[in-house]
Design an enzyme around this catalytic site. Structure first.
Site, PDB file in Angstrom:
ATOM      1  N   ARG A   1     -39.534 -16.304  -7.944  1.00 57.74           N
ATOM      2  CA  ARG A   1     -38.071 -16.157  -8.015  1.00 57.74           C
ATOM      3  C   ARG A   1     -37.708 -14.842  -8.685  1.00 57.74           C
ATOM      4  O   ARG A   1     -38.220 -14.522  -9.763  1.00 57.74           O
ATOM      5  CB  ARG A   1     -37.467 -17.324  -8.813  1.00 57.74           C
ATOM      6  CG  ARG A   1     -37.324 -18.573  -7.982  1.00 57.74           C
ATOM      7  CD  ARG A   1     -36.805 -19.750  -8.787  1.00 57.74           C
ATOM      8  NE  ARG A   1     -35.558 -19.489  -9.499  1.00 57.74           N
ATOM      9  CZ  ARG A   1     -34.747 -20.447  -9.914  1.00 57.74           C
ATOM     10  NH1 ARG A   1     -35.022 -21.715  -9.660  1.00 57.74           N
ATOM     11  NH2 ARG A   1     -33.652 -20.142 -10.595  1.00 57.74           N
TER      12      ARG A   1
ATOM     13  N   ARG B   1     -43.107 -20.660 -15.417  1.00 58.45           N
ATOM     14  CA  ARG B   1     -42.714 -20.837 -14.015  1.00 58.45           C
ATOM     15  C   ARG B   1     -42.702 -19.487 -13.295  1.00 58.45           C
ATOM     16  O   ARG B   1     -43.039 -19.399 -12.112  1.00 58.45           O
ATOM     17  CB  ARG B   1     -41.319 -21.478 -13.956  1.00 58.45           C
ATOM     18  CG  ARG B   1     -40.882 -21.821 -12.547  1.00 58.45           C
ATOM     19  CD  ARG B   1     -39.546 -22.525 -12.520  1.00 58.45           C
ATOM     20  NE  ARG B   1     -38.438 -21.606 -12.620  1.00 58.45           N
ATOM     21  CZ  ARG B   1     -37.148 -21.978 -12.684  1.00 58.45           C
ATOM     22  NH1 ARG B   1     -36.827 -23.250 -12.690  1.00 58.45           N
ATOM     23  NH2 ARG B   1     -36.195 -21.069 -12.757  1.00 58.45           N
TER      24      ARG B   1
ATOM     25  N   ARG C   1     -29.641 -15.782 -18.521  1.00 61.34           N
ATOM     26  CA  ARG C   1     -29.185 -17.051 -17.937  1.00 61.34           C
ATOM     27  C   ARG C   1     -28.913 -18.095 -19.019  1.00 61.34           C
ATOM     28  O   ARG C   1     -28.009 -18.919 -18.891  1.00 61.34           O
ATOM     29  CB  ARG C   1     -30.210 -17.563 -16.917  1.00 61.34           C
ATOM     30  CG  ARG C   1     -30.098 -16.771 -15.604  1.00 61.34           C
ATOM     31  CD  ARG C   1     -31.311 -16.934 -14.715  1.00 61.34           C
ATOM     32  NE  ARG C   1     -31.554 -18.286 -14.340  1.00 61.34           N
ATOM     33  CZ  ARG C   1     -32.771 -18.821 -14.181  1.00 61.34           C
ATOM     34  NH1 ARG C   1     -33.840 -18.087 -14.352  1.00 61.34           N
ATOM     35  NH2 ARG C   1     -32.895 -20.067 -13.832  1.00 61.34           N
TER      36      ARG C   1
ATOM     37  N   ARG D   1     -20.774 -25.920 -13.019  1.00 61.18           N
ATOM     38  CA  ARG D   1     -21.261 -25.066 -14.104  1.00 61.18           C
ATOM     39  C   ARG D   1     -20.115 -24.375 -14.833  1.00 61.18           C
ATOM     40  O   ARG D   1     -20.369 -23.690 -15.820  1.00 61.18           O
ATOM     41  CB  ARG D   1     -22.168 -23.983 -13.524  1.00 61.18           C
ATOM     42  CG  ARG D   1     -23.666 -24.301 -13.547  1.00 61.18           C
ATOM     43  CD  ARG D   1     -24.376 -23.215 -12.745  1.00 61.18           C
ATOM     44  NE  ARG D   1     -25.705 -22.916 -13.182  1.00 61.18           N
ATOM     45  CZ  ARG D   1     -26.817 -23.229 -12.511  1.00 61.18           C
ATOM     46  NH1 ARG D   1     -26.754 -23.914 -11.400  1.00 61.18           N
ATOM     47  NH2 ARG D   1     -27.996 -22.854 -12.961  1.00 61.18           N
TER      48      ARG D   1
ATOM     49  N   LYS E   1     -34.206 -29.958 -14.586  1.00 63.82           N
ATOM     50  CA  LYS E   1     -33.212 -30.664 -13.755  1.00 63.82           C
ATOM     51  C   LYS E   1     -33.695 -30.859 -12.326  1.00 63.82           C
ATOM     52  O   LYS E   1     -33.570 -31.928 -11.766  1.00 63.82           O
ATOM     53  CB  LYS E   1     -31.898 -29.858 -13.648  1.00 63.82           C
ATOM     54  CG  LYS E   1     -31.139 -29.674 -14.913  1.00 63.82           C
ATOM     55  CD  LYS E   1     -29.790 -29.011 -14.639  1.00 63.82           C
ATOM     56  CE  LYS E   1     -29.894 -27.592 -14.085  1.00 63.82           C
ATOM     57  NZ  LYS E   1     -30.477 -26.615 -14.982  1.00 63.82           N
TER      58      LYS E   1
HETATM   59  P1  AMP Z   1     -30.546 -22.860 -10.404  1.00 58.54           P
HETATM   60  O1  AMP Z   1     -31.610 -23.023  -9.386  1.00 58.54           O
HETATM   61  O2  AMP Z   1     -29.675 -24.074 -10.554  1.00 58.54           O
HETATM   62  O3  AMP Z   1     -31.074 -22.364 -11.733  1.00 58.54           O
HETATM   63  O4  AMP Z   1     -29.569 -21.713  -9.858  1.00 58.54           O
HETATM   64  C1  AMP Z   1     -30.043 -20.410  -9.613  1.00 58.54           C
HETATM   65  C2  AMP Z   1     -28.884 -19.435  -9.557  1.00 58.54           C
HETATM   66  O5  AMP Z   1     -27.989 -19.789  -8.501  1.00 58.54           O
HETATM   67  C3  AMP Z   1     -28.001 -19.390 -10.805  1.00 58.54           C
HETATM   68  O6  AMP Z   1     -28.547 -18.554 -11.822  1.00 58.54           O
HETATM   69  C4  AMP Z   1     -26.710 -18.827 -10.226  1.00 58.54           C
HETATM   70  O7  AMP Z   1     -26.810 -17.442  -9.960  1.00 58.54           O
HETATM   71  C5  AMP Z   1     -26.646 -19.537  -8.887  1.00 58.54           C
HETATM   72  N1  AMP Z   1     -25.939 -20.821  -9.003  1.00 58.54           N
HETATM   73  C6  AMP Z   1     -26.464 -22.065  -8.834  1.00 58.54           C
HETATM   74  N2  AMP Z   1     -25.535 -23.007  -9.019  1.00 58.54           N
HETATM   75  C7  AMP Z   1     -24.383 -22.362  -9.325  1.00 58.54           C
HETATM   76  C8  AMP Z   1     -23.074 -22.781  -9.657  1.00 58.54           C
HETATM   77  N3  AMP Z   1     -22.756 -24.083  -9.725  1.00 58.54           N
HETATM   78  N4  AMP Z   1     -22.146 -21.827  -9.911  1.00 58.54           N
HETATM   79  C9  AMP Z   1     -22.447 -20.524  -9.836  1.00 58.54           C
HETATM   80  N5  AMP Z   1     -23.670 -20.050  -9.566  1.00 58.54           N
HETATM   81  C10 AMP Z   1     -24.640 -20.961  -9.312  1.00 58.54           C
END
Ligand code: AMP
Length: 201
Positions: A132, A126, A143, A87, A13
């Site tokens: 990370r 990754r 996740r 989400r 994404k």
């Molecule tokens: P991502 O980079 O989109 O994979 O997001 C990394 C982490 O940020 C996720 O595993 C969540 O802990 C947090 N996070 C990102 N977007 C959201 C969201 N819309 N709602 C809740 N937690 C989020």
């Protein structure tokens, strides 16, 4: 153009959203990126978010919704790609309200479809370079579970609204970008319900 890009962790994404935001000239709004920037700067928001992120859990809705509301009301978000938001069902409701207040309705919800086994492999790869904290195998698997339980059901909500366009997320980055462009050019959602009065074969 205003769109959401969805898909499980590792679907690509972020990469696609960043490139697409350039192509359409809109803001790339990634909640994950905003959280990571706040963690790096050790802001109050970052300190709250960090423990959820490290555990592969979602940051509470009220924190995330407030953050998006602030970001999406900026002038540069007349066109946008939301990456990683919404989400949860609560986030969908809150986003509906925000966009109604702003008079900025959604055009499309893109969903990247990727084979689950491929996802784990991509994320482990990754992990070797990302730095990370949430890229360990245990957290990666968790996740995916959280995504299936909390976020996958949103696809149905957007499908019922006729906004969903699913795109094959397997293959190389450029190939996927071309598929996205084709999906966006389509006159209407490929999986939209047939217009009233038509009979399906
Ligand atoms: P991502 O980079 O989109 O994979 O997001 C990394 C982490 O940020 C996720 O595993 C969540 O802990 C947090 N996070 C990102 N977007 C959201 C969201 N819309 N709602 C809740 N937690 C989020």
């Amino acid at each position: 153009m205003r769109l959401i890009i969805m898909g499980p962790p590792g679907a690509g994404k972020g990469t696609q959203a960043e490139a697409l935001a350039e192509r359409i000239g809109g803001a790339h709004i990634s909640t994950g990126d905003i959280f990571r920037a706040n963690v790096k700067d050790q802001t109050a928001l970052g300190r709250t978010a960090q423990r959820y992120m490290d555990a592969g859990e979602y940051v509470p809705d009220e924190v995330t919704n407030g953050m998006v509301k602030e970001r999406i009301s900026h002038d540069d978000a007349e066109s946008f790609i939301l990456d990683g938001y919404p989400r949860t069902v609560d986030q969908v409701d809150r986003l509906d309200t925000m966009l109604a207040e702003l008079g900025r309705p959604l055009d499309v919800v893109l969903a990247l479809v990727v084979d689950p086994e491929e996802l784990i492999g991509r994320l482990l790869k990754r992990a070797e370079t990302s730095g990370r904290a949430d890229d360990t195998e245990e957290v990666i698997r968790h996740r995916q579970e959280v995504y299936s339980a909390e976020t996958a059901p949103l696809l149905e909500i957007y499908s019922e609204r006729g906004l969903l366009r699913e795109v094959d997320g397997m293959g190389d980055v450029d190939e996927i970008a071309e598929r996205i462009d084709r999906a966006l050019e389509a006159p209407e959602a490929v999986d939209a319900p047939p217009p009233a009065g038509t009979v399906e074969a």
